[in-house]
Design a protein around this motif. Sequence first.
Motif, PDB file in Angstrom:
ATOM      1  N   ALA A 288       0.739  -1.109  -0.309  1.00 24.61           N
ATOM      2  CA  ALA A 288      -0.062  -0.262   0.170  1.00 24.61           C
ATOM      3  C   ALA A 288       0.995   1.116   0.289  1.00 24.61           C
ATOM      4  O   ALA A 288       0.447   2.245   0.111  1.00 24.61           O
ATOM      5  CB  ALA A 288      -0.807  -0.137   1.484  1.00 24.61           C
ATOM      6  N   GLY A 289       2.513   1.347   0.639  1.00 20.90           N
ATOM      7  CA  GLY A 289       3.051   2.509   0.116  1.00 20.90           C
ATOM      8  C   GLY A 289       2.905   2.816   1.279  1.00 20.90           C
ATOM      9  O   GLY A 289       2.626   4.254   1.163  1.00 20.90           O
ATOM     10  N   PHE A 290       2.376   2.643   3.022  1.00 16.62           N
ATOM     11  CA  PHE A 290       1.880   3.588   3.804  1.00 16.62           C
ATOM     12  C   PHE A 290       1.711   2.924   5.205  1.00 16.62           C
ATOM     13  O   PHE A 290       1.436   1.404   5.150  1.00 16.62           O
ATOM     14  CB  PHE A 290       0.205   4.043   3.884  1.00 16.62           C
ATOM     15  N   THR A 291       2.496   3.218   5.772  1.00 15.34           N
ATOM     16  CA  THR A 291       2.870   2.507   7.015  1.00 15.34           C
ATOM     17  C   THR A 291       1.875   3.328   8.787  1.00 15.34           C
ATOM     18  O   THR A 291       1.446   4.435   8.590  1.00 15.34           O
ATOM     19  CB  THR A 291       3.879   2.905   7.783  1.00 15.34           C
ATOM     20  N   ALA A 292       0.795   1.859   8.877  1.00 13.78           N
ATOM     21  CA  ALA A 292      -0.423   2.506   9.894  1.00 13.78           C
ATOM     22  C   ALA A 292      -0.022   3.474  11.224  1.00 13.78           C
ATOM     23  O   ALA A 292       1.289   2.699  11.578  1.00 13.78           O
ATOM     24  CB  ALA A 292      -1.467   1.739  10.100  1.00 13.78           C
ATOM     25  N   PRO A 293      -0.162   4.841  10.971  1.00 14.12           N
ATOM     26  CA  PRO A 293       0.712   4.727  13.022  1.00 14.12           C
ATOM     27  C   PRO A 293      -0.423   4.337  14.103  1.00 14.12           C
ATOM     28  O   PRO A 293      -1.352   4.257  13.682  1.00 14.12           O
ATOM     29  CB  PRO A 293       0.407   6.050  12.671  1.00 14.12           C
ATOM     30  N   VAL A 294       0.664   4.158  15.162  1.00 16.72           N
ATOM     31  CA  VAL A 294      -0.784   3.371  15.971  1.00 16.72           C
ATOM     32  C   VAL A 294      -0.859   4.730  16.747  1.00 16.72           C
ATOM     33  O   VAL A 294      -1.017   5.982  16.792  1.00 16.72           O
ATOM     34  CB  VAL A 294       0.592   3.069  17.612  1.00 16.72           C
ATOM     35  N   PRO A 295      -2.494   4.867  16.933  1.00 10.91           N
ATOM     36  CA  PRO A 295      -3.788   6.200  17.286  1.00 10.91           C
ATOM     37  C   PRO A 295      -2.911   6.286  18.691  1.00 10.91           C
ATOM     38  O   PRO A 295      -2.512   5.952  19.099  1.00 10.91           O
ATOM     39  CB  PRO A 295      -4.830   5.002  17.204  1.00 10.91           C
TER      40      PRO A 295
END
Length: 298
Positions: A288-295
């Motif tokens: 996805a070319g995206f790293t999900a941040p920790v909320p």
Amino acid sequence: MRVGFIGLGNIGGRCARHVLAAGHELTVADLDDSACRRLVEAGATAAVDPAGVAEVSDVVLLSLPSPEASRAVVSASAGVLSGAVPGLVVVDLSTNSVDVTKELFGVCAAAGVDFVDCPVSGGHPGADAGELTLMPSGDEAAFDRCREVLLCFGKAETEWLGPSGTGTLLKLINNLVFLVGTQVFEEAYLMAAKAGLDIPKFLEVLRASSAGFYMALASMIVNRQWDNSTYDLALAEKDLRLALDSAAHIDTPLPLTEAAHRVLSTSVEMGLGEKFFIGALEALEEQAGFTAPVPEEG
């Protein structure tokens, strides 16, 4: 009863302790000397190889990482069969392949030894509590002879399931549902995070909705808690691969499982094999070319 235990890892070591606590005479073997030493300190006896375990046991339990390991421990030089006497019951608690399970059933039968495939489910919490789900199949009379030992760490309602390979196939199907279902949530979470949705609200709504069925590990996934593994990603990849192999023999297409397996295989290639299996999110993020941040709320 004289019990042997070969393979004292995450699940095997815990199960062996329950066997020992129940008062059975226990002989153990493992490639990891420290794992053997811990059981010896608790009252077990260590053997130098699988043959040595078999020589002094009425029942030998195996908890091993792969079909190849099960085959080697049973059949190779200094394996269980080289030390077995007729009447021994070998119980494989591993997640094996159906083909290897049936092969070992036949090899053992030719030597006058009974082989029961009895994969387990419940992870280390179930093993700690002595409440694993057991899936035994093979010879029913052999299962009856070792049922008392198996119930040291398994649920009391455990019943024989059918001919050799039945329990193994059920375990592969169970893992298929669990692994693919978890990956479905990971995809959904990644989509929501990349779209900029409020993740705590996203989780709240999904938990209250029909999607809640897929969210058993949601908090661990969102908080990226996959460094300490109780079920390695490499083992998860192996389990889905074995499920796909079995499906091919039954001529049953599994397109969702194939897709999930590709993600796990990519994850292993990325060097994530020793992470907890939910770390496959990193492979999805790579695509996805995206790293999900920790909320912030965690």
